[in-house]
Motif scaffolding. Structure first.
Motif, mmCIF file in Angstrom:
data_model
loop_
_atom_site.group_PDB
_atom_site.id
_atom_site.type_symbol
_atom_site.label_atom_id
_atom_site.label_comp_id
_atom_site.label_asym_id
_atom_site.label_seq_id
_atom_site.Cartn_x
_atom_site.Cartn_y
_atom_site.Cartn_z
ATOM 1 N N ASP A 11 16.313 3.423 -8.743
ATOM 2 C CA ASP A 11 16.511 3.248 -10.180
ATOM 3 C C ASP A 11 17.967 2.994 -10.548
ATOM 4 O OD1 ASP A 11 13.778 3.654 -10.938
ATOM 5 O OD2 ASP A 11 14.043 5.771 -10.488
ATOM 6 N N GLU A 12 18.890 3.147 -9.596
ATOM 7 C CA GLU A 12 20.304 2.922 -9.873
ATOM 8 C C GLU A 12 20.792 1.550 -9.399
ATOM 9 O OE1 GLU A 12 22.647 6.130 -8.308
ATOM 10 O OE2 GLU A 12 21.338 7.668 -9.150
ATOM 11 N N TYR B 89 12.685 -5.289 -16.021
ATOM 12 C CA TYR B 89 13.971 -5.084 -15.349
ATOM 13 C C TYR B 89 13.786 -5.068 -13.829
ATOM 14 C CZ TYR B 89 18.510 -3.077 -14.133
ATOM 15 O OH TYR B 89 19.760 -2.867 -13.587
ATOM 16 N N GLY B 90 12.753 -4.392 -13.347
ATOM 17 C CA GLY B 90 12.487 -4.361 -11.912
ATOM 18 C C GLY B 90 12.150 -5.743 -11.373
ATOM 19 N N LEU B 91 11.354 -6.498 -12.137
ATOM 20 C CA LEU B 91 11.024 -7.867 -11.733
ATOM 21 C C LEU B 91 12.264 -8.751 -11.700
ATOM 22 C CD1 LEU B 91 7.702 -8.367 -13.742
ATOM 23 C CD2 LEU B 91 7.919 -8.134 -11.264
ATOM 24 N N TRP B 92 13.174 -8.523 -12.649
ATOM 25 C CA TRP B 92 14.425 -9.286 -12.683
ATOM 26 C C TRP B 92 15.263 -9.022 -11.431
ATOM 27 C CZ3 TRP B 92 16.958 -13.284 -14.029
ATOM 28 C CH2 TRP B 92 18.351 -13.300 -14.173
ATOM 29 N N LEU B 93 15.331 -7.772 -11.013
ATOM 30 C CA LEU B 93 16.079 -7.431 -9.800
ATOM 31 C C LEU B 93 15.474 -8.122 -8.578
ATOM 32 C CD1 LEU B 93 16.765 -3.595 -10.249
ATOM 33 C CD2 LEU B 93 18.293 -5.504 -10.747
ATOM 34 N N LEU B 94 14.154 -8.083 -8.463
ATOM 35 C CA LEU B 94 13.497 -8.713 -7.321
ATOM 36 C C LEU B 94 13.667 -10.232 -7.354
ATOM 37 C CD1 LEU B 94 10.188 -6.649 -7.054
ATOM 38 C CD2 LEU B 94 12.273 -6.416 -5.702
ATOM 39 N N PHE B 95 13.665 -10.799 -8.551
ATOM 40 C CA PHE B 95 13.902 -12.242 -8.674
ATOM 41 C C PHE B 95 15.297 -12.603 -8.186
ATOM 42 C CE2 PHE B 95 15.774 -15.685 -11.215
ATOM 43 C CZ PHE B 95 14.928 -16.743 -10.856
ATOM 44 N N ALA C 142 0.825 -1.212 0.000
ATOM 45 C CA ALA C 142 0.000 0.000 0.000
ATOM 46 C C ALA C 142 0.858 1.261 0.000
ATOM 47 C CB ALA C 142 -0.930 -0.010 1.216
ATOM 48 N N LEU C 143 1.951 1.256 0.760
ATOM 49 C CA LEU C 143 2.819 2.432 0.835
ATOM 50 C C LEU C 143 3.571 2.673 -0.467
ATOM 51 C CD1 LEU C 143 4.288 2.139 4.438
ATOM 52 C CD2 LEU C 143 3.102 4.124 3.512
ATOM 53 N N TYR C 144 4.008 1.607 -1.108
ATOM 54 C CA TYR C 144 4.811 1.726 -2.332
ATOM 55 C C TYR C 144 4.025 1.242 -3.548
ATOM 56 C CZ TYR C 144 8.850 2.615 0.672
ATOM 57 O OH TYR C 144 9.722 3.169 1.577
ATOM 58 N N TRP C 145 2.746 1.515 -3.575
ATOM 59 C CA TRP C 145 1.888 0.982 -4.629
ATOM 60 C C TRP C 145 2.305 1.460 -6.019
ATOM 61 C CZ3 TRP C 145 -0.949 4.140 -7.849
ATOM 62 C CH2 TRP C 145 -1.140 5.462 -7.428
ATOM 63 N N ARG C 146 2.846 2.674 -6.094
ATOM 64 C CA ARG C 146 3.279 3.161 -7.407
ATOM 65 C C ARG C 146 4.438 2.329 -7.938
ATOM 66 N NH1 ARG C 146 1.881 7.961 -4.779
ATOM 67 N NH2 ARG C 146 0.321 9.229 -5.908
ATOM 68 N N ARG C 147 5.369 1.968 -7.063
ATOM 69 C CA ARG C 147 6.502 1.134 -7.475
ATOM 70 C C ARG C 147 6.026 -0.258 -7.899
ATOM 71 N NH1 ARG C 147 11.368 3.179 -9.101
ATOM 72 N NH2 ARG C 147 11.964 4.909 -7.756
ATOM 73 N N PHE C 148 5.077 -0.818 -7.152
ATOM 74 C CA PHE C 148 4.582 -2.149 -7.504
ATOM 75 C C PHE C 148 3.750 -2.106 -8.785
ATOM 76 C CE2 PHE C 148 5.557 -2.930 -3.012
ATOM 77 C CZ PHE C 148 6.220 -4.146 -3.116
ATOM 78 N N LEU C 149 2.988 -1.036 -8.962
ATOM 79 C CA LEU C 149 2.235 -0.878 -10.200
ATOM 80 C C LEU C 149 3.188 -0.731 -11.382
ATOM 81 C CD1 LEU C 149 -0.521 -0.536 -11.578
ATOM 82 C CD2 LEU C 149 -0.341 1.926 -11.146
ATOM 83 N N GLY C 150 4.313 -0.032 -11.155
ATOM 84 C CA GLY C 150 5.302 0.148 -12.205
ATOM 85 C C GLY C 150 5.950 -1.153 -12.640
ATOM 86 N N GLY D 276 10.726 6.878 -17.311
ATOM 87 C CA GLY D 276 11.759 7.512 -16.502
ATOM 88 C C GLY D 276 12.170 6.727 -15.275
ATOM 89 N N GLN D 277 11.547 5.580 -15.037
ATOM 90 C CA GLN D 277 11.893 4.744 -13.889
ATOM 91 C C GLN D 277 12.540 3.449 -14.382
ATOM 92 O OE1 GLN D 277 8.595 4.023 -11.278
ATOM 93 N NE2 GLN D 277 8.635 6.072 -10.395
ATOM 94 N N ARG D 278 13.819 3.279 -14.053
ATOM 95 C CA ARG D 278 14.520 2.063 -14.466
ATOM 96 C C ARG D 278 14.056 0.859 -13.655
ATOM 97 N NH1 ARG D 278 20.441 0.275 -14.019
ATOM 98 N NH2 ARG D 278 20.799 -0.885 -15.940
#
Length: 263
Positions: free
Chosen positions: A141-142, A81-87, A59-67, A74-76
């Motif tokens: 994003d870095e 790519y974000g899913l790959w990092l979390l994996f 709920a707090l980071y819903w924008r990041r999870f939606l992304g 503009g968000q790497r």
């Protein structure tokens, strides 16, 4: 089931400690012993309130999870790519946890092992905070794949109940050059997939322990945990902008001998 106040107390403890570097599992073991709420039903209740804490981060980071589903311009740290990092972050502890899950449940869930984990984690916090800070990575994003995997390797330390997943991943990020507050935020977000998988796996094995008249008790603990975690995460990020992790290390060192002496 236990009295309603047990659900409230455990919900508060879970919510306040899940994402702080002090070990929610350790605090739940200790609190459960003090309240006399132990056994299979207590273990499953802890799974339910952990889900409440997890959803607070979503709920707090819903924008990041939606992304992660709908890549944000503009968000790497988004999309594939974000899913790959979390994996990469989730992989090491997931594989190791599946391998030694029975051993952990059988031998490491107790006051003595928790006390030692608190102390060892505290010493590591002092060591990491004493290291020169590189702070090469100053935003989510870095974060690189190598850093994501490195944080995942450090996360394996959290399989020792009492060590703290948050402490392990934040320290891992800091060692790998991630700014302290960014390491904390990545720790929160990266906790969601592995915690959801772990708690879901445990819940599917034990949900049949509960009856329909237990639902209010479960809902109460879930809701209290959600609210407490929401407040704890927001407050923790503010504190890290002004303080180091050392106060949490002092708290861990103070708590460890108390556990050994009285539990």
């Amino acid at each position: 089931m236990a009295s309603w106040y047990v659900a409230i107390i455990l919900g508060i403890v879970e919510g306040l400690t899940e994402f702080l570097p002090v070990s929610s599992t350790g605090h739940l073991i200790i609190t459960g012993h003090l309240l006399g709420f132990t056994g299979p039903k207590a273990d499953t209740f802890e799974i339910v309130i952990q889900l409440g804490a997890i959803l607070a981060v979503v709920a707090l980071y819903w924008r990041r999870f939606l992304g992660l589903i709908l890549p944000a311009p503009g968000q790497r740290f988004s999309g594939v790519y974000g899913l790959w990092l979390l994996f990469l972050t989730s992989l090491p502890a997931s594989l190791l946890g599946l391998t030694i899950h029975h051993y952990i449940k059988e031998y490491l869930f107790g006051p003595t092992t928790v006390a030692w984990a608190l102390a060892v984690g505290a010493v590591m916090i002092f060591v990491v905070e004493g290291m020169p800070k590189r702070n090469k990575t100053v935003s989510l994003d870095e974060i690189t794949p190598a850093q994501a995997l490195g944080v995942g390797l450090f996360q394996c330390l959290a399989l020792w109940p009492g060590f703290s997943r948050s402490a392990a991943t934040i320290m891992g990020g800091m060692i790998l050059g991630v700014k302290r507050t960014v390491a904390a935020e990545y720790s929160f977000i990266a906790a969601v997939p592995i915690m959801f998988a772990a708690t879901g796996y445990d819940f599917l094995k034990s949900y049949q322990l509960f009856e329909s008249n237990d639902l209010l008790f479960l809902a109460l603990g879930f809701g209290v945990s959600f609210i407490s975690a929401w407040m704890a995460v927001k407050g923790f990020i503010i504190l890290l902008g002004r303080l180091t992790l050392r106060p949490f290390a002092v708290y861990r060192l103070a708590l460890a001998p108390i556990i050994l002496l009285f539990l």
